[in-house]
Design an enzyme around this catalytic site. Structure first.
Site, PDB file in Angstrom:
ATOM      1  N   LYS A 141     -81.667  48.003  15.193  1.00 51.24           N
ATOM      2  CA  LYS A 141     -82.521  47.029  14.518  1.00 51.24           C
ATOM      3  C   LYS A 141     -83.350  47.693  13.425  1.00 51.24           C
ATOM      4  CE  LYS A 141     -83.216  43.872  18.435  1.00 51.24           C
ATOM      5  NZ  LYS A 141     -84.240  43.174  19.251  1.00 51.24           N
ATOM      6  N   ARG A 175     -96.951  34.657  12.094  1.00 51.11           N
ATOM      7  CA  ARG A 175     -96.937  33.590  11.093  1.00 51.11           C
ATOM      8  C   ARG A 175     -96.581  32.278  11.765  1.00 51.11           C
ATOM      9  NH1 ARG A 175     -91.484  33.082  11.181  1.00 51.11           N
ATOM     10  NH2 ARG A 175     -90.218  34.978  11.273  1.00 51.11           N
ATOM     11  N   VAL A 228     -90.511  28.602  11.773  1.00 50.03           N
ATOM     12  CA  VAL A 228     -89.672  27.502  11.295  1.00 50.03           C
ATOM     13  C   VAL A 228     -89.671  26.363  12.311  1.00 50.03           C
ATOM     14  CG1 VAL A 228     -87.343  26.814  10.607  1.00 50.03           C
ATOM     15  CG2 VAL A 228     -88.193  29.099  10.022  1.00 50.03           C
TER      16      VAL A 228
END
Length: 451
Positions: free
Chosen positions: A158, A292, A295
């Site tokens: 990652k 944050r 979506v």
């Protein structure tokens, strides 16, 4: 409260933020690139400012242009939405230096949790279980091979600066590790400007569960329940729902409690999510934190009645949270389907073109977050997300039926255009999904099998 908020983003999330601002009596400033001049948010906001050409690095990732626009428009705060600069600690610090309130966690939190390897270390120190792997970036192919041998294959490489399902490479064979390691570093450098990577064990079949948290930076942290994001294609989320179905008894409560304690330990402020993988035994492992708005936040709003953007604004303005944990009383089931401008018949290749017809679905308990409209030109410059169809129902069976009905109503047509709406309907009909026995491998397995 703020007088003027500049929205440093585009698309449906920019319009979503602007709507809550208007309800709160806060003036809004939209920024736009040349390809977004006539976008839905530029027409809705109180003021719009051009910040550059279509390329993201010269517009929505151009911190200097965004700050200049904010100062020119008299903004006192900046909402970054998701993606772009939303988790960039340098941007948060630049805003602060210019006298602008960054509507998000402090730069110190963004710096710690935005570095995915560092986030694992922080999570482990806070008592969260993590998958076996490296706690620090892996510097050489030899080090990568040793770690992989120690924890066992398959492994996943990652990007330290990755996020949103990007910057990940699965390795199942030791012979392919050196090349995969080199390609992962090169890809991370191109995508994120940071070539550092880390390694952890890869769970072939798992559930992807995330917890929505809110915090005011003064020690008050609460959660708004968990979401299941297991329906993914190549680690890109397609369908999300809350509450997560089919988890072992008590599992969701333990995951939510762990997320709250982890957020409290780092002095979190604002909205965010802690993401976990849950194995077939019900054991959960910290994966990453997203600092944050997400979506998929509409599903949480539908079952709780909490406006997450409003809470972000309140916290950033110093008012604190408007609710406590005992005020959070989720009700019913919500499902969100991401309708992308992609062609499932051509390997989900992004499509671009003129939207000649665009009629979103309606009806009871259907919410559509979109920036699309007839006459809009969809370009290849940005993410392919076109609309989010979210529905609420008293139970999961009815929610699935409502989501299917809503997707079936969606009318999208245009030259060169294709969407994933029909593909999503097929997923909703899949027996494993309907029986809540799906995992993160469902879509890729079906795609590889040609079903």
């Amino acid at each position: 409260m703020f007088t003027t908020v500049l929205i440093a983003n585009r698309g449906e999330i920019a319009l979503r933020v602007a709507r809550t601002c208007r309800e709160m009596g806060v003036r809004t400033v939209a920024v736009y690139s040349d390809s977004d001049e006539d976008s839905a948010v530029t027409r809705f906001a109180d003021e719009s400012v051009r910040i550059g050409p279509p390329a993201s690095r010269r517009s929505y990732l151009n911190a200097a242009a965004i700050v200049t626009a904010a100062r020119h428009a008299g903004a006192d705060a900046v909402h970054p939405g998701y993606g772009f600069l939303s988790e960039d600690p340098d941007f948060a610090e630049i805003c602060a230096a210019e006298g602008l309130t960054f509507i998000g966690p402090p730069a110190s939190v963004l710096s710690g949790l935005g570095d995915k390897a560092r986030a694992r270390e922080i999570a482990q120190a806070a008592g969260l279980p993590v998958l076996p792997g490296s706690l620090l970036p892996v510097s050489t192919p030899e080090e990568a091979a040793k770690i992989a041998d120690d924890i066992g294959y398959p492994v996943i490489i990652k990007a330290v600066a990755g996020g949103g399902g990007r910057g990940m490479t699965v390795v199942r064979d030791p012979r392919s590790l050196p090349r995969a390691y080199a390609e992962a570093r090169a890809g991370a450098n191109v995508a994120f400007g940071d070539s550092r990577v880390y390694i952890e064990r890869f769970l072939e079949t798992a559930r992807h569960i995330e917890v929505q948290i809110l915090a005011d930076g003064q020690g008050n942290v609460l959660h708004l329940g968990e979401r299941d994001c297991s329906i993914q294609r190549r680690r890109q989320k397609l369908i999300e729902e809350t509450p997560a179905p089919g988890l072992p008894a008590g599992s969701a409560d333990r995951i939510c409690a762990a997320a709250v304690e982890a957020a409290r330990a780092v002095g979190y402020a604002g909205a965010g999510t802690y993401e976990f993988l849950v194995d077939h035994d019900g054991d959960f492992y910290f994966m990453e934190a997203n600092c944050r708005i997400q979506v998929e936040h509409p599903v949480t709003e539908l079952v709780t009645g909490v406006d997450l953007v409003r809470e972000q604004l309140r916290v950033a303005a110093g008012y604190g949270l408007s609710l406590q944990q005992e005020d959070v009383r989720p009700h019913g089931v919500a499902i969100e389907c991401r309708v992308n401008a992609e062609d499932p018949g051509r390997g989900f290749l992004p499509t671009a073109g003129l939207l000649e017809e665009f009629v979103p679905p309606g009806g009871p308990f259907v919410r559509v977050d979109t920036h699309g409209h007839a006459g809009m030109r969809v370009t290849a410059d940005y993410d392919s997300l076109l609309a989010k169809v979210a529905v609420w129902a008293p139970d999961r069976r009815q929610a699935i039926a409502r989501a299917d009905r809503a997707l079936g109503e969606f009318r999208i047509a245009g030259r060169g255009m294709a969407t994933t709406a029909g593909f999503l309907r097929n997923v909703l009909e899949d027996p494993l999904f309907r029986d809540a026995k799906h995992t993160t491998a469902l879509i890729d397995d079906r795609t590889e099998a040609g079903r």
